[in-house]
Design a protein around this motif. Structure first.
Motif, PDB file in Angstrom:
ATOM      1  N   VAL A   1       0.861  -1.182   0.000  1.00 32.53           N
ATOM      2  CA  VAL A   1       0.000   0.000   0.000  1.00 32.53           C
ATOM      3  C   VAL A   1       0.899   1.233   0.000  1.00 32.53           C
ATOM      4  N   HIS A   2       0.524   2.235  -0.789  1.00 34.56           N
ATOM      5  CA  HIS A   2       1.334   3.451  -0.880  1.00 34.56           C
ATOM      6  C   HIS A   2       0.594   4.656  -0.314  1.00 34.56           C
ATOM      7  N   PHE A   3       1.391   5.599   0.185  1.00 34.51           N
ATOM      8  CA  PHE A   3       0.843   6.846   0.713  1.00 34.51           C
ATOM      9  C   PHE A   3       1.783   7.976   0.316  1.00 34.51           C
ATOM     10  N   PHE A   4       1.337   9.212   0.525  1.00 33.15           N
ATOM     11  CA  PHE A   4       2.161  10.371   0.200  1.00 33.15           C
ATOM     12  C   PHE A   4       2.981  10.791   1.410  1.00 33.15           C
ATOM     13  N   GLY A   5       4.283  10.929   1.199  1.00 36.38           N
ATOM     14  CA  GLY A   5       5.155  11.482   2.227  1.00 36.38           C
ATOM     15  C   GLY A   5       5.267  12.984   2.063  1.00 36.38           C
ATOM     16  N   PRO A   6       5.966  13.645   2.971  1.00 37.74           N
ATOM     17  CA  PRO A   6       6.089  15.108   2.904  1.00 37.74           C
ATOM     18  C   PRO A   6       7.012  15.562   1.780  1.00 37.74           C
ATOM     19  N   TYR A   7       6.624  16.663   1.140  1.00 43.40           N
ATOM     20  CA  TYR A   7       7.396  17.259   0.035  1.00 43.40           C
ATOM     21  C   TYR A   7       6.826  18.664  -0.137  1.00 43.40           C
ATOM     22  N   LEU A   8       7.295  19.571   0.700  1.00 45.29           N
ATOM     23  CA  LEU A   8       6.663  20.884   0.800  1.00 45.29           C
ATOM     24  C   LEU A   8       6.661  21.636  -0.522  1.00 45.29           C
ATOM     25  N   TYR A   9       7.707  21.502  -1.309  1.00 43.47           N
ATOM     26  CA  TYR A   9       7.777  22.252  -2.565  1.00 43.47           C
ATOM     27  C   TYR A   9       6.634  21.875  -3.509  1.00 43.47           C
ATOM     28  N   ARG A  10       6.196  20.625  -3.428  1.00 41.81           N
ATOM     29  CA  ARG A  10       5.054  20.168  -4.223  1.00 41.81           C
ATOM     30  C   ARG A  10       4.044  19.486  -3.299  1.00 41.81           C
ATOM     31  N   SER A  11       3.623  20.201  -2.283  1.00 45.70           N
ATOM     32  CA  SER A  11       2.803  19.638  -1.217  1.00 45.70           C
ATOM     33  C   SER A  11       1.517  19.011  -1.738  1.00 45.70           C
TER      34      SER A  11
ATOM     35  N   PHE B   1      -0.704  18.454   0.469  1.00 48.76           N
ATOM     36  CA  PHE B   1      -1.553  18.745   1.618  1.00 48.76           C
ATOM     37  C   PHE B   1      -1.852  20.240   1.772  1.00 48.76           C
ATOM     38  N   TRP B   2      -1.609  21.016   0.723  1.00 46.67           N
ATOM     39  CA  TRP B   2      -1.860  22.457   0.747  1.00 46.67           C
ATOM     40  C   TRP B   2      -1.134  23.143   1.909  1.00 46.67           C
ATOM     41  N   ALA B   3       0.027  22.609   2.259  1.00 40.05           N
ATOM     42  CA  ALA B   3       0.798  23.166   3.367  1.00 40.05           C
ATOM     43  C   ALA B   3       1.631  24.348   2.886  1.00 40.05           C
ATOM     44  N   THR B   4       1.903  25.268   3.789  1.00 34.93           N
ATOM     45  CA  THR B   4       2.717  26.435   3.461  1.00 34.93           C
ATOM     46  C   THR B   4       3.974  26.527   4.313  1.00 34.93           C
ATOM     47  N   THR B   5       4.098  25.685   5.342  1.00 33.01           N
ATOM     48  CA  THR B   5       5.285  25.666   6.193  1.00 33.01           C
ATOM     49  C   THR B   5       5.722  24.224   6.406  1.00 33.01           C
ATOM     50  N   PRO B   6       6.988  24.005   6.755  1.00 33.82           N
ATOM     51  CA  PRO B   6       7.424  22.641   7.048  1.00 33.82           C
ATOM     52  C   PRO B   6       6.614  21.985   8.164  1.00 33.82           C
ATOM     53  N   GLU B   7       6.240  22.779   9.151  1.00 35.82           N
ATOM     54  CA  GLU B   7       5.474  22.226  10.272  1.00 35.82           C
ATOM     55  C   GLU B   7       4.089  21.762   9.826  1.00 35.82           C
ATOM     56  N   GLU B   8       3.434  22.570   8.971  1.00 34.27           N
ATOM     57  CA  GLU B   8       2.144  22.156   8.425  1.00 34.27           C
ATOM     58  C   GLU B   8       2.285  20.890   7.583  1.00 34.27           C
ATOM     59  N   GLU B   9       3.305  20.858   6.743  1.00 30.02           N
ATOM     60  CA  GLU B   9       3.526  19.691   5.884  1.00 30.02           C
ATOM     61  C   GLU B   9       3.702  18.436   6.722  1.00 30.02           C
ATOM     62  N   SER B  10       4.489  18.532   7.792  1.00 29.17           N
ATOM     63  CA  SER B  10       4.734  17.392   8.662  1.00 29.17           C
ATOM     64  C   SER B  10       3.440  16.920   9.318  1.00 29.17           C
ATOM     65  N   ALA B  11       2.698  17.858   9.919  1.00 33.81           N
ATOM     66  CA  ALA B  11       1.478  17.493  10.636  1.00 33.81           C
ATOM     67  C   ALA B  11       0.438  16.889   9.699  1.00 33.81           C
ATOM     68  N   ARG B  12       0.292  17.461   8.519  1.00 34.07           N
ATOM     69  CA  ARG B  12      -0.732  16.980   7.590  1.00 34.07           C
ATOM     70  C   ARG B  12      -0.334  15.660   6.944  1.00 34.07           C
ATOM     71  N   ALA B  13       0.959  15.483   6.678  1.00 35.83           N
ATOM     72  CA  ALA B  13       1.420  14.203   6.145  1.00 35.83           C
ATOM     73  C   ALA B  13       1.223  13.092   7.171  1.00 35.83           C
ATOM     74  N   LEU B  14       1.448  13.397   8.434  1.00 37.81           N
ATOM     75  CA  LEU B  14       1.231  12.407   9.486  1.00 37.81           C
ATOM     76  C   LEU B  14      -0.246  12.085   9.647  1.00 37.81           C
ATOM     77  N   ARG B  15      -1.101  13.097   9.521  1.00 33.75           N
ATOM     78  CA  ARG B  15      -2.546  12.852   9.572  1.00 33.75           C
ATOM     79  C   ARG B  15      -2.973  11.942   8.417  1.00 33.75           C
ATOM     80  N   HIS B  16      -2.433  12.203   7.245  1.00 32.62           N
ATOM     81  CA  HIS B  16      -2.715  11.361   6.075  1.00 32.62           C
ATOM     82  C   HIS B  16      -2.272   9.921   6.327  1.00 32.62           C
ATOM     83  N   LEU B  17      -1.075   9.726   6.862  1.00 27.50           N
ATOM     84  CA  LEU B  17      -0.587   8.380   7.133  1.00 27.50           C
ATOM     85  C   LEU B  17      -1.472   7.686   8.169  1.00 27.50           C
TER      86      LEU B  17
END
Length: 433
Positions: free
Chosen positions: A167-177, A179-195
């Motif tokens: 099974v595959h999921f999306f990891g963090p990649y802020l430059y091409r988010s 998760f509509w994230a704008t900061t590294p912290e948002e990217e991390s939190a939203r990627a973890l929520r997705h996982l």
């Protein structure tokens, strides 16, 4: 005569060698006759600066004398022996590897390379948990064998999906988010929520492991944002999953650390390695196993093995490589080069050239992401990237080009002067765009 030998070598290759990941008809492979340190040359004596480390594996550079000597000495003593035997080179290699792992890791299962390291780590996780599914990211590469290629997320998985339970999921990649994230912290939190939601939706009781490259390499040198790896560890603990960190490309000096995970304070259950552990002088890889999983096989058979597991020539090359890296400060050099030379140099290129959309990396593990339009981040197209690769080779630099990126990945022994030479070549080629 030497030019004739280049032509002869190319002719032999085209007549008889079937190349990986390639349509065969149009290939025109670069001929390499020898090398030393960060340089390679053909039979006519034309020099190349190797900023690919081949497949990001020659961390100690080409033709390191201590490694070559160790292989020669072992070949004269005992060139091969079955893995069921005890051999001093194998034992010393394992001892040095676990010395670089976190506390609680005392055993190494040796393989022939990174793909079968991941293959056997998956096997260990499935046997330990009694579950089947393995979760991995879309932006990943884990090798070209059965389960490893299906764990891989990129295009190479699609023609090879013969293994089950992935099974595959999306990891963090802020430059091409994603998760509509704008900061590294948002990217991390939203990627973890997705996982978390993927785990819950798949059913934790069906999942054996999460398999991650500590820093995804071929996928783009995607440094995990703050808290991400710790968050994955917490999810694995919460749901009783095995956490496998793939250090095949990122390990043994590449990031300026002995293992890339050292920078993140996260302890997995299994660590896979290959490439930099001996710079590919002899094929080898392996799984570093924590004590709890190793104990699972004290009284039951581990149903896996390879004829060349812990091959004496490979083991001797590991011992010599890790000792030389320690004695010569090679890991520290990679960290310094990254911090003081590559980081400012590559960011200066980005400031000068609009085609550079983002610079990211650490140690001697960097990527320039190239875009046709900086505002909407449109990736530079394949034909243009092909011309860039050709132009770099014409100027005497062997690049690592992947998708719309130039990966700047020289050996860990690279000097300030060699980096300056490479930066000038990158600058010259980018200026032509």
């Amino acid at each position: 005569m030497s030019t004739d030998l280049d032509q002869q070598t190319r002719g032999l290759d085209r007549a008889h060698v079937f190349h990986s990941w390639s349509a065969q008809a149009a290939l025109d492979p670069l001929v390499i006759a020898g090398g030393k340190g960060c340089h390679l040359w053909d039979h006519s004596g034309r020099q190349y600066l190797d900023f690919s480390s081949q497949l990001v594996n020659t961390n100690i550079g080409h033709l390191h004398p201590r490694v070559v000597e160790a292989i020669q000495e072992q070949a004269a003593l005992l060139p091969t022996i079955a893995p069921s035997t005890a051999n001093v080179a194998r034992g010393e290699a394992a001892k040095r590897i676990v010395a670089r792992a976190p506390e609680g890791f005392n055993k190494v299962f040796f393989t022939n390379g990174g793909a079968d390291a991941n293959e056997n780590a998956i096997r260990m996780a499935r046997l330990t948990t009694g579950r089947e599914k393995v979760l991995s990211t879309y932006r990943s590469y884990h090798g070209n064998t059965g389960a490893a290629i299906v764990s891989t997320g990129d295009w190479r998985r699609q023609p090879n999906e013969f293994a089950r339970g992935h099974v595959h999921f999306f990891g963090p990649y802020l430059y091409r988010s994603e998760f509509w994230a704008t900061t590294p912290e948002e990217e991390s939190a939203r990627a973890l929520r997705h996982l978390r939601r993927v785990i819950e939706s798949e059913g934790p009781a069906t999942i054996a492991a999460i398999l991650l490259e500590t820093i995804p390499g071929t996928a783009g040198i995607l440094l995990p944002p703050p808290g991400y790896l710790a968050g994955v560890r917490a999810l694995a603990d919460e749901f009783g999953l095995v956490l496998i960190l793939d250090e095949v490309m990122a390990g043994f000096g590449r990031t300026g650390e002995w293992l890339a995970l050292d920078a993140y304070g996260v302890v997995p259950d299994l660590i896979t390695f290959a490439k930099g552990v001996n710079s590919g002088y002899v094929p080898v890889g392996g799984v570093i196993i924590n004590d709890a999983i190793a104990a699972q096989f004290d009284e039951r058979v581990f149903p896996g093995g390879l004829t060349y597991s812990g091959h004496p020539l490979a083991a001797a090359s590991i011992v010599a490589t890790l000792d030389a890296m320690e004695d010569e400060g090679i890991v520290a050099n990679a960290a310094r080069i990254g911090r003081d030379v590559l980081d400012p140099g590559l960011r200066a290129l980005a400031d000068k050239h609009d085609v550079v959309g983002e610079v990211r990396g650490t140690g001697v593990f960097w990527a320039l992401e190239l875009v046709a339009d900086a505002s909407d981040r449109t990736p530079l197209d394949g034909p243009t990237m092909g011309r860039i690769k050709a132009a770099l080779l014409e100027r005497g630099l062997i690049p690592f080009v992947q998708d719309n990126r130039i990966h700047v990945v020289p050996p860990c022994v690279v000097t300030d002067g060699e980096v300056a030479e490479a930066l000038a070549i990158y600058d010259d080629v980018l200026s032509t765009l």
